[in-house]
Structure formats: C-alpha cells, structure tokens
Motif scaffolding. Structure first.
Motif, PDB file in Angstrom:
ATOM      1  N   GLY A 138       0.664  -1.501  -0.199  1.00  0.00           N
ATOM      2  CA  GLY A 138      -0.466   0.206   0.322  1.00  0.00           C
ATOM      3  C   GLY A 138       0.956   0.935  -0.081  1.00  0.00           C
ATOM      4  O   GLY A 138       0.691   2.695  -0.107  1.00  0.00           O
ATOM      5  N   THR A 139       2.019   1.227   0.152  1.00  0.00           N
ATOM      6  CA  THR A 139       2.858   2.148   0.004  1.00  0.00           C
ATOM      7  C   THR A 139       3.050   2.668  -1.491  1.00  0.00           C
ATOM      8  O   THR A 139       3.744   2.319  -2.142  1.00  0.00           O
ATOM      9  CB  THR A 139       4.589   2.053   0.725  1.00  0.00           C
ATOM     10  N   ASN A 140       2.451   4.215  -1.335  1.00  0.00           N
ATOM     11  CA  ASN A 140       3.526   4.623  -2.869  1.00  0.00           C
ATOM     12  C   ASN A 140       3.387   6.014  -2.928  1.00  0.00           C
ATOM     13  O   ASN A 140       2.740   6.775  -1.770  1.00  0.00           O
ATOM     14  CB  ASN A 140       2.195   4.932  -3.501  1.00  0.00           C
ATOM     15  N   PHE A 141       4.351   6.840  -3.468  1.00  0.00           N
ATOM     16  CA  PHE A 141       4.419   7.982  -3.765  1.00  0.00           C
ATOM     17  C   PHE A 141       3.766   9.114  -5.295  1.00  0.00           C
ATOM     18  O   PHE A 141       4.118   7.991  -6.013  1.00  0.00           O
ATOM     19  CB  PHE A 141       5.971   8.405  -3.779  1.00  0.00           C
ATOM     20  N   ASN A 142       3.398  10.072  -5.315  1.00  0.00           N
ATOM     21  CA  ASN A 142       2.711  10.193  -6.672  1.00  0.00           C
ATOM     22  C   ASN A 142       4.147  11.820  -6.615  1.00  0.00           C
ATOM     23  O   ASN A 142       3.945  12.572  -5.820  1.00  0.00           O
ATOM     24  CB  ASN A 142       2.002  10.786  -6.561  1.00  0.00           C
ATOM     25  N   ALA A 143       4.806  12.504  -7.585  1.00  0.00           N
ATOM     26  CA  ALA A 143       4.948  13.564  -7.602  1.00  0.00           C
ATOM     27  C   ALA A 143       4.477  13.844  -9.065  1.00  0.00           C
ATOM     28  O   ALA A 143       5.036  13.353 -10.067  1.00  0.00           O
ATOM     29  CB  ALA A 143       6.374  13.251  -7.309  1.00  0.00           C
ATOM     30  N   LEU A 144       3.811  15.125  -9.415  1.00  0.00           N
ATOM     31  CA  LEU A 144       3.443  15.143 -10.331  1.00  0.00           C
ATOM     32  C   LEU A 144       3.692  17.127 -10.687  1.00  0.00           C
ATOM     33  O   LEU A 144       3.197  17.843  -9.248  1.00  0.00           O
ATOM     34  CB  LEU A 144       2.019  15.402 -10.499  1.00  0.00           C
ATOM     35  N   ARG A 145       3.637  17.865 -11.822  1.00  0.00           N
ATOM     36  CA  ARG A 145       4.328  19.137 -12.122  1.00  0.00           C
ATOM     37  C   ARG A 145       3.707  19.574 -13.412  1.00  0.00           C
ATOM     38  O   ARG A 145       4.353  18.815 -14.507  1.00  0.00           O
ATOM     39  CB  ARG A 145       5.518  19.603 -11.710  1.00  0.00           C
TER      40      ARG A 145
END
Length: 395
Positions: A118-125
């Motif tokens: 369930g660990t998740n990372f999201n980076a958006l620009r």
C-alpha cells in the motif's frame, strides 16, 4: 482551496495573482517535515517522536499552486475567465515499517518482515491555460461557473508497492528476501525538468455552483459546491514504466580474487542493472488522472457582520482523507474581515488557522493560513501552509 471561482464573490471583474501552499503528514511532525523540505539534521529524538505517534498507515502531502487570473466582460449576466496556473503536487501513503526501514535501517527487523503493501509516492508538476465563464444571475441570484484547461505535463514520478511487498531480514542479518510487487512510472528522464519541459499533454475542467437559500438557522445561507482539476495528462512515448512481481534474495557477493575486482565486476551489482533485471521496463505512452479537488461550503449569515462557514473537502487520486472544517468570520466596517479556521483530516490531524481580508471598490487582498499550528508549535503539531490573493477590480 486552489479555485478561481470561489473568490469571484469578493472580486467580481478583476485581474488577480494567487498562491496556495500546504504541506503536512499525519505521521511526521512539522519539525521533521521542515528538514525534508528545507534540509537539516534529523536527530534520533526527532525520529523517535514521529515513530511513537505513527499509525500503521500514514499520509503525506505537499501542494503548491500559483496563478494569474482574470474575470472580464460587459454583459450583466455573465463574465469570462482567463488564467494561467502552475501546480506542483506530491503525496504519499507509507507504512510504519517503511518509515522505520528508511530512517533506522533493517536492524529493528532482524528475523522479521517489514511490510510495504500500500505504500505509494506520487510527484506531479504541470501548467495549465484556462478558459471559462461564470453566470452570476442564474434564477436571479445563483452563480454557475464552468472552465476548461489545456494542460502541459512537465514531470511525473509514481511508485506503488502492491500486495505482499515486503523485506525479510534473517536473525543475524546475513540474508535479505525482498518481495518486489510494485509499479513505477517516470516522465521522460532524458529531458531537463523546468517550466518549459513538454513531456505530456492533457485537459481538465472546473465546475462551480453557488446559491443563496433561506435556512432555519440565521438570516440567510449560501451553499457553494466547487470541483476543480477534473482531468488527465497523456504522457509521451518516451516515458518509462516499470513493473515487478518477483522475489530477490541477497546473501552476499562471492569474489574469487580481490585482484580481479574490476569495474566490469562491480557493474553487475549496479543498482540500475539490478532494477532492469528484476523489472519489466518499457518506454510507452500512458495516461494519469490529476488530483481532483472537491469543496462544499455552507455559509450561514447570523448578522450582516458575522457568518459561519461549515465545509467539507476531499481530493481524489491523492492519498487524501476527508477533511471537515469550521470558519467563523467577522466583518469590520465593510472592508476588513477576520476569520478563524478549525479543521480535521486531509494529510494532517487537527488544523487551526487565521485569515485577514481587505476589500474596497478598487482592490481585494487576502492573506491566511489554515495550519498556523505548524509555525507556532512545530515539534508537537502536523501541517503547515499559507495562501494569499491580490486582485485589482475593474469598474
């Protein structure tokens, strides 16, 4: 709340600059969050303080938006919206085990399995060019706003650990078993990341509705519903996706002769080569949904000077928990307004804030924070943020 339409009641036809920053985690106090954001030493006391209050699953989020917007028109029933906005978004869900492994190493997990599921990372620009319209005399007093934005994707990073993702360390630490069930995606890694980078294209829509009504409490009420960032970005064919569902066992590296240890030998254990061998790596086009922001506010006027806002916020596709808030506000001499914010949920826990507004026939200015506690008691609290708007009204 990352919305141009909400300020229209105060600005009308105008040109404005706006900025909104919020950051926080319900598992990490502000003192540590500041170290991650701005750099600095994280000592054991700081790590332990977070660990002792952390849940099994925790959220983290950082949003930074700034824009220039303009409402223009001559028709008494509607105005047009034009705007340019930059949005930078980072959010995550992480397990307590992941936090321990990251900051303490695997010593706490001797003869144990660290759970990453369930660990998740999201980076958006991304940047957007917005066109819209607001009708402000619907059924004599209601307002309806609609806008369409063309999106330019600048940067994407995404990783999610799926079911059974874990790391086992045997009792003496000589063997690791890594269950790698995860998905990962990057925008074009060969392109420099700046505001001019063009790695994706997309579209989004905003919808706004506001209507006054007679309520049993107070003199009058106003209901506002606003959903923005309803959209997606299509990333280019140079974007990269990884996926893996395998088990990697590491129990050391065998060397026959130290004199034969050359660069070619070390290359076999290079992190990039291990990643390529363990995953299904591919370059391809794909779509991602952008975080959609929903705001519902019910404003009750008790007098001409005093009102109370009761609100709900939720951000879809963003690891965000439902957020509820209460905002009493008091108007002074029809120009100054002071409001207090109390809320719970989102990326943090309890939030308290304050906002000051000034408005006359020519100018509108608002400065506030929904998370002042992060600046006053950083070692004990969760969440920080600030926002402002400055508008020149048109006659």
């Amino acid at each position: 709340y990352n919305s141009e339409f909400i300020n229209y009641e105060n600005t009308g036809r105008s040109i404005s600059i706006n900025a909104d920053y919020e950051a926080g985690s319900n598992g990490i106090q502000n003192a540590m969050m500041n170290k991650f954001l701005f750099g600095g030493h994280i000592d054991k006391k700081m790590k332990d303080a977070a660990l002792n209050t952390m849940h099994g699953y925790n959220q983290l989020g950082i949003n930074l938006n700034y824009d220039i917007s303009m409402f223009i028109g001559k028709n008494p029933k509607y105005d047009f919206l034009l705007g340019f906005k930059n949005q930078e978004i980072f959010n995550a869900t992480y397990t307590k085990d992941f936090y321990q492994l990251l900051l303490y190493g695997n010593k706490p997990f001797l003869d144990k399995t660290a759970n990453f599921t369930g660990t998740n990372f999201n980076a958006l620009r991304f940047q957007e060019l917005k066109f819209g319209v607001i009708m402000h005399q619907v059924d004599s007093s209601a307002k309806i706003g609609i806008s369409i934005s063309f999106l330019k994707g600048e940067q994407l990073f995404y990783v999610k650990a799926n079911k059974n993702s874990s790391l086992y360390t045997n009792a003496d630490g000589t063997e690791l078993i890594f269950s790698t069930n995860f998905n990962m995606a990057f925008s074009d890694t060969a392109t420099k990341k700046n505001i001019w980078s063009f790695n994706g294209i997309g579209a989004s829509a905003d919808v706004f509705f506001e209507t006054p009504y007679k309520s049993r409490i107070g003199r009058q009420s106003v209901l506002t519903v606003n959903a923005n960032n309803i959209g997606f970005i299509h990333w280019s064919e140079k974007s990269v996706q990884y996926s893996s569902d395998s088990v990697i066992t590491f129990d050391g590296y065998h060397i026959n002769n130290i004199l034969d240890l050359k660069d070619s030998t070390l290359q076999k254990v290079n992190a990039d080569s291990v990643l390529r061998q363990a995953t299904n790596a591919r370059q391809e086009e794909f779509n991602t949904n952008i975080p959609t922001n929903l705001i519902i506010i019910n404003k009750i006027y008790f007098t001409r000077s005093f009102a109370v806002n009761m609100g709900f916020r939720y951000i879809f596709h963003a690891n965000y928990k439902p957020y509820v808030f209460l905002e009493p506000e008091y108007k002074i001499k029809n120009r100054f307004t002071v409001s207090v914010h109390v809320g719970y949920g989102g990326y943090t826990r309890l939030n308290t804030g304050l906002a000051l507004t000034y408005s006359n026939k020519n100018w509108f200015f608002k400065l506030g924070s929904n998370s002042l506690q992060g600046y006053i008691l950083p070692k004990q609290t969760y969440g920080q943020g600030v926002y402002f708007s400055l508008a020149k009204k048109f006659k």
